[in-house]
Design a protein around this motif. Structure first.
Motif, PDB file in Angstrom:
ATOM      1  N   ASN A 249       0.842  -1.256   0.090  1.00 13.97           N
ATOM      2  CA  ASN A 249       0.078   0.007  -0.179  1.00 13.97           C
ATOM      3  C   ASN A 249       0.936   1.460  -0.091  1.00 13.97           C
ATOM      4  O   ASN A 249       0.467   2.297   0.431  1.00 13.97           O
ATOM      5  N   GLY A 250       2.161   0.909  -0.573  1.00 15.01           N
ATOM      6  CA  GLY A 250       2.968   2.292  -0.609  1.00 15.01           C
ATOM      7  C   GLY A 250       4.194   2.607  -0.176  1.00 15.01           C
ATOM      8  O   GLY A 250       4.840   3.594  -0.334  1.00 15.01           O
ATOM      9  N   ILE A 251       4.674   1.393   0.360  1.00 16.25           N
ATOM     10  CA  ILE A 251       5.970   1.705   0.945  1.00 16.25           C
ATOM     11  C   ILE A 251       6.365   2.958   1.707  1.00 16.25           C
ATOM     12  O   ILE A 251       6.845   3.954   1.341  1.00 16.25           O
ATOM     13  N   LEU A 252       5.252   3.078   2.750  1.00 14.08           N
ATOM     14  CA  LEU A 252       5.630   4.277   3.565  1.00 14.08           C
ATOM     15  C   LEU A 252       6.417   3.767   4.722  1.00 14.08           C
ATOM     16  O   LEU A 252       6.207   3.252   5.813  1.00 14.08           O
ATOM     17  N   VAL A 253       7.514   4.643   4.988  1.00 16.43           N
ATOM     18  CA  VAL A 253       8.494   4.577   5.723  1.00 16.43           C
ATOM     19  C   VAL A 253       7.839   5.545   6.880  1.00 16.43           C
ATOM     20  O   VAL A 253       7.767   6.685   6.839  1.00 16.43           O
ATOM     21  N   PRO A 254       7.920   5.146   8.026  1.00 18.00           N
ATOM     22  CA  PRO A 254       7.298   5.772   9.231  1.00 18.00           C
ATOM     23  C   PRO A 254       8.454   7.064   9.556  1.00 18.00           C
ATOM     24  O   PRO A 254       9.638   6.779   9.469  1.00 18.00           O
ATOM     25  N   PRO A 255       7.705   7.916   9.657  1.00 19.44           N
ATOM     26  CA  PRO A 255       8.499   9.134   9.909  1.00 19.44           C
ATOM     27  C   PRO A 255       9.472   9.229  11.434  1.00 19.44           C
ATOM     28  O   PRO A 255       8.959   8.296  12.294  1.00 19.44           O
ATOM     29  N   PRO A 256      10.218  10.120  11.620  1.00 18.58           N
ATOM     30  CA  PRO A 256      11.208   9.856  13.037  1.00 18.58           C
ATOM     31  C   PRO A 256      10.065  10.047  14.178  1.00 18.58           C
ATOM     32  O   PRO A 256       9.248  10.924  14.135  1.00 18.58           O
ATOM     33  N   GLY A 257      10.428   9.126  15.170  1.00 21.77           N
ATOM     34  CA  GLY A 257       9.494   9.206  16.251  1.00 21.77           C
ATOM     35  C   GLY A 257       8.173   8.173  16.294  1.00 21.77           C
ATOM     36  O   GLY A 257       7.866   8.105  17.482  1.00 21.77           O
ATOM     37  N   TYR A 258       7.796   8.142  15.070  1.00 20.63           N
ATOM     38  CA  TYR A 258       6.449   7.427  15.180  1.00 20.63           C
ATOM     39  C   TYR A 258       6.653   6.054  15.659  1.00 20.63           C
ATOM     40  O   TYR A 258       5.588   5.692  16.657  1.00 20.63           O
ATOM     41  N   LEU A 259       7.270   5.097  15.096  1.00 19.18           N
ATOM     42  CA  LEU A 259       7.085   3.833  15.900  1.00 19.18           C
ATOM     43  C   LEU A 259       7.761   3.803  17.366  1.00 19.18           C
ATOM     44  O   LEU A 259       6.893   3.118  17.893  1.00 19.18           O
TER      45      LEU A 259
END
Length: 452
Positions: free
Chosen positions: A224-234
């Motif tokens: 669904n888009g190869i969405l890399v999580p932004p810094p701090g999200y995970l």
């Protein structure tokens, strides 16, 4: 070998396929599968001798490439020695595979429950979470895919769920971060992370924290888009789960085992989930294999009471032998280093050049050998090149792009308005450059459907 012509064999493959194979996700009368004769490394070929550079890794699972000799040999030797054994009996390769996977997993995750693939890995992960917490509900993201079995499709946040979702599944969905098409009207990655986390907190509060067993997320969203999580999200999701006693399940079915340049993608952010699900790249699908990696807290829940689940082929010796050989080859051949190096020095700069050159390219994003090119009609409005979940004539521009790639000998991975750059992790720099050249030329076709 590529180049050998066997039209009679191709005709037989096509005839058998049309007459007897019921294909997944397809209108059956319109299926015309290309008969494939063989594959090696980054290429596969048909019976007419046409080679395709595999920029899809089939279904983003062929991390070690086609026909890797060490993996093939391991399967052959294991089949000759012990082709199958029941899960209740001890198996040397099952134990070795579990140990090697645990040694590469983050934190204290040190035990493996083997499944046949990614969907049933997610099924068992949510079962474990519900039994461990005594809570019914699981939260999962829109723009996600977790498999096509009953529970896994309920977790899925894309249109494949619509016709398949079973009743009785206690699942709620939320919006994950997607800065390019932000649901939160963010204007930076930092703001996207903050607002996505606040949204998730709101969903937890409204759903009822004491009802939520787990939050399941693809560490890097795949199809669904190869969405890399932004810094701090995970890290924020981990903290939220800890605050309310919710388990964090990292779905690494597509992103794991080298695809993102680490054994597990979540290791990029130094986050330790409670459970990891895997499949695909663990042995590149040479033999079906998946599993759940768990730590002491989950293990202790079932130390003195039976875990109510199992599979006939759990930890199948052929699958585990392939996994052991694959992990050893990854280390012996420096494949993780290859992924990191080529992702940083070849893919990223070249995709940025394509973005500058082609009006149809709205955004490029990714890491390792896991990248997406998002195609648009208009860069200013960000209108997708084809509508969401388009089919038929509405999807024609993406079909034309894919056809241009295939004509020049590249097999692309396309989904909705995106093409993904997901070749085998073993690909060479020359092969990678050749494939990107073909995508460059095919984007000229996509540009014809833009506003300029």
């Amino acid at each position: 070998m590529a180049g050998d012509l066997d039209t009679a064999a191709a005709d037989q493959v096509r005839a058998d396929d049309r007459a007897h194979v019921f294909h997944s996700w397809s209108a059956q009368a319109h299926v015309d599968a290309i008969p494939i004769a063989g594959g090696s490394g980054s290429y596969f070929w048909d019976y007419e001798g046409k080679r395709y550079l595999d920029f899809s890794s089939q279904l983003v699972n062929l991390n070690i490439g086609h026909g890797h000799p060490k993996v093939v040999q391991a399967i052959q030797e294991q089949a000759a020695r012990l082709a199958t054994i029941a899960p209740a009996l001890g198996s040397d390769v099952r134990g070795e595979a579990a140990r090697m996977i645990a040694e590469r997993a983050p934190g204290d995750l040190d035990r493996v429950f083997f499944t046949n693939g990614g969907a049933d890995a997610n099924e068992h992960a949510i079962r474990m979470a519900r039994l461990q917490t005594g809570r019914p509900t699981v939260l999962s993201a829109y723009r996600s895919y977790h498999g096509a079995t009953g529970g896994a499709i309920a977790l899925t946040g894309d249109p494949r769920r619509w016709a398949n979702e079973s009743t009785g599944q206690s699942v709620a969905h939320f919006f994950g971060p997607y800065a390019y098409r932000s649901a939160f009207h963010s204007d930076s990655e930092e703001q996207e992370s903050e607002r996505a986390l606040q949204h998730l907190r709101d969903v937890v509060q409204l759903q009822g924290p004491d009802t939520i067993a787990a939050i399941i997320q693809e560490s890097v969203v795949g199809t669904n888009g190869i969405l890399v999580p932004p810094p701090g999200y995970l890290q924020g999701v981990r903290e939220l789960c800890d605050e309310y006693g919710i388990l964090l399940i990292a779905d690494e079915v597509m992103a794991g085992f080298g695809r993102c340049g680490e054994w597990f993608a979540i290791q990029h952010w130094d986050v330790v989930p409670d459970l990891i699900t895997f499949a695909k790249g663990v042995n590149s699908g040479y033999v079906p294999l998946g599993g759940v990696i768990l730590g002491p807290r989950t293990y202790e829940r079932f130390a003195d009471r039976p875990y109510p689940g199992g599979l006939t082929y759990s930890g199948h010796p052929l699958g585990c032998a392939a996994a052991v050989a694959s992990m050893k080859a990854f280390e012996d051949e420096g494949i993780l280093d290859n992924v990191r190096k080529l992702g940083e020095t070849v893919v990223e700069p070249r995709l940025q050049q394509l973005k500058d050159k082609h009006a149809s390219v709205g955004e490029v994003r990714g890491l390792g050998m896991f990248w997406a090119i998002e195609l648009v009609k208009d860069r200013q409005t960000r209108e997708p090149l084809v509508p969401f979940n388009a089919s038929g004539e509405a999807a024609a521009p993406m079909g034309a792009f894919a056809a241009a790639c295939k004509k020049e000998g590249l097999w692309p991975f396309t989904h909705m308005n995106r093409t993904h750059v997901v070749p085998p992790c073993t690909i060479s720099e020359d092969e990678l450059t050749a494939g990107l050249d073909i995508i460059d030329a095919a984007l000229d076709v996509a540009d014809q459907h833009t506003a300029g």
